[in-house]
Scaffold this active site. Sequence first.
Site, PDB file in Angstrom:
ATOM      1  N   LYS A   8     -64.140  56.204  48.575  1.00  0.00           N
ATOM      2  CA  LYS A   8     -62.011  56.253  48.129  1.00  0.00           C
ATOM      3  C   LYS A   8     -62.530  55.750  47.311  1.00  0.00           C
ATOM      4  O   LYS A   8     -62.426  54.357  46.634  1.00  0.00           O
ATOM      5  CB  LYS A   8     -62.081  54.394  49.915  1.00  0.00           C
ATOM      6  CG  LYS A   8     -60.757  54.331  49.421  1.00  0.00           C
ATOM      7  CD  LYS A   8     -60.472  53.733  50.387  1.00  0.00           C
ATOM      8  CE  LYS A   8     -58.830  53.262  50.741  1.00  0.00           C
ATOM      9  NZ  LYS A   8     -57.977  52.797  52.590  1.00  0.00           N
TER      10      LYS A   8
ATOM     11  N   SER B 169     -55.014  55.237  55.744  1.00  0.00           N
ATOM     12  CA  SER B 169     -55.289  54.789  54.230  1.00  0.00           C
ATOM     13  C   SER B 169     -56.238  55.301  53.619  1.00  0.00           C
ATOM     14  O   SER B 169     -56.121  56.374  52.806  1.00  0.00           O
ATOM     15  CB  SER B 169     -54.937  53.645  53.542  1.00  0.00           C
ATOM     16  OG  SER B 169     -55.678  52.785  53.275  1.00  0.00           O
TER      17      SER B 169
ATOM     18  N   SER C 226     -57.427  51.083  58.699  1.00  0.00           N
ATOM     19  CA  SER C 226     -57.207  52.150  57.617  1.00  0.00           C
ATOM     20  C   SER C 226     -58.840  53.216  57.355  1.00  0.00           C
ATOM     21  O   SER C 226     -58.960  54.420  56.793  1.00  0.00           O
ATOM     22  CB  SER C 226     -57.562  52.217  56.011  1.00  0.00           C
ATOM     23  OG  SER C 226     -55.784  51.829  55.941  1.00  0.00           O
TER      24      SER C 226
END
Lengths: 445, 59
Positions: free
Chosen positions: A79, A154, A178
């Site tokens: 990420k 997310s 997330s």
Amino acid sequence: MSDAWNHRQIRELAPALAGGEVSPVALTEQLLARAAASPLNAFTTLLPEQALAEAETAAREIADGHYRGPLHGIPVSVKDLFRVAGAPTTAASALTARTPSPDDAPVVAKLRAAGAVVLGTCNLHEFAFGTTGEDSAFGPTLHPLDTKRSPGGSSSGSAVSVAAGLAFASLGTDTGGSVRIPAAACGLVGLKPTAGEITCAGVIPLAPSLDHVGPLTRSVADARIVYHAIRDKSPSPILGKPTTGRLGCPRPYFFDLLDTSVRVVTEQALTRLTDAGWLVTDTPIAHAADTAVVCLHLVLAEAAAMHAEGLEHQPEDYTQGVRLRLELGRYIQAEDYVRAERGRQVLTAAVDAALKGQSALALPALAIPAHRLGTEAVDFGATREPLRNAMLRLTQLFNATGHPAVSIPCGTTPDGLPVGLQLVGRRHQTDQLLAVAEACEAVLG
Amino acid sequence: MTVDEWLSAAETDAQRRRLEDLTPLLRALAKATATLRAAEWNQRAAGVHEDPPSRAGSQ
């Protein structure tokens, strides 16, 4: 090279890499090409030269008999909230610099030390402050099964990279769900370990008391491989490898508002587990209905504190939704943050109590299937709920309490969209939770 | 400060800062704060001291 390996699990691929049947270089070349051509917007930065050099090193070491273990030569993604050497840490925001990071976050360094090949960094909801992946300086991440839908967030790009066969595992972060939310929406395994087990150093914070690092993978076994590679502490004791056990099902609050198809698939999964010998009992969590207000006051206040400088000097550089939530946090009063901390203590004790005598708690991970891009609210019968609230409702409690939680695939809706079953274990017993999850996966897979 | 007093002050401040879009979010937060303050587990100086449930260790 055949693309037959692209959707396989690490546990299947690792022996082929160790035995020389598959070349890490050919595999990395293929995934880099697929990622570059993908329309799903999963990556923010690809690192082709660096990744190929890492793959060549892995190939050489394996050929020389220096096999490091199951991540050696495995292409992974990270990420874009973690420092990754050679890539800018953008947090998918126009606010951040585009200068390449000189070094890795400690967890990324651990992945490399285990031999993993880092392909690049993944798209996300700006600063991880959202559940959809739609608010991003790089544009929205698209769901691999339907590009008109969101993969959830997310950690949206992380999930899509694994689900679309562009990487074999990804590192995400989970402050309210997330990792588990996009895992559920994309049919993956998403693990949030016990709070504090994996360092968040080198990761841009959202709400430090709620932030966790965790892997997204194609199986529980793969999640364990990544988790073991990145954790700080020695393994937690496993009390035995269960094939069955007791699952507590906290129906009040967690089953009150569910999309009909999610409810049906979840109930079918619980029935299959019961038929396989698991004892599933109703196990309410006291004060669960206070979860949302407690978590809201914690996350808003902490996120506003983390972003005070950005709000003062570059407010226009945030996406509108993220900026407004951050601004909202600046109005939280100190006395209400203290009340929320008290609520966290009460809820932690309540989850501990619910787990007594249970192998794990079992509940849905996400109340809705992957939603259409642009959705703002969800209808549950006569009840309309903002999308963000609906997506966070089932996962955020365990960020506040620190209990380990994992989402595993448990079926699909009539439209073919994945549904995730969330399993919650005792604090500091993440390995035991993974053992329970693996046994459930064997029934539901 | 009561929740109503807080909301009035917050809305005025948000308008002064030209953040009108914040108004519906502030109103939703006010409802959440009222719920938080009404929770039965809140400690109050009028009551006796109570040790918080421990977060240490596991079960």
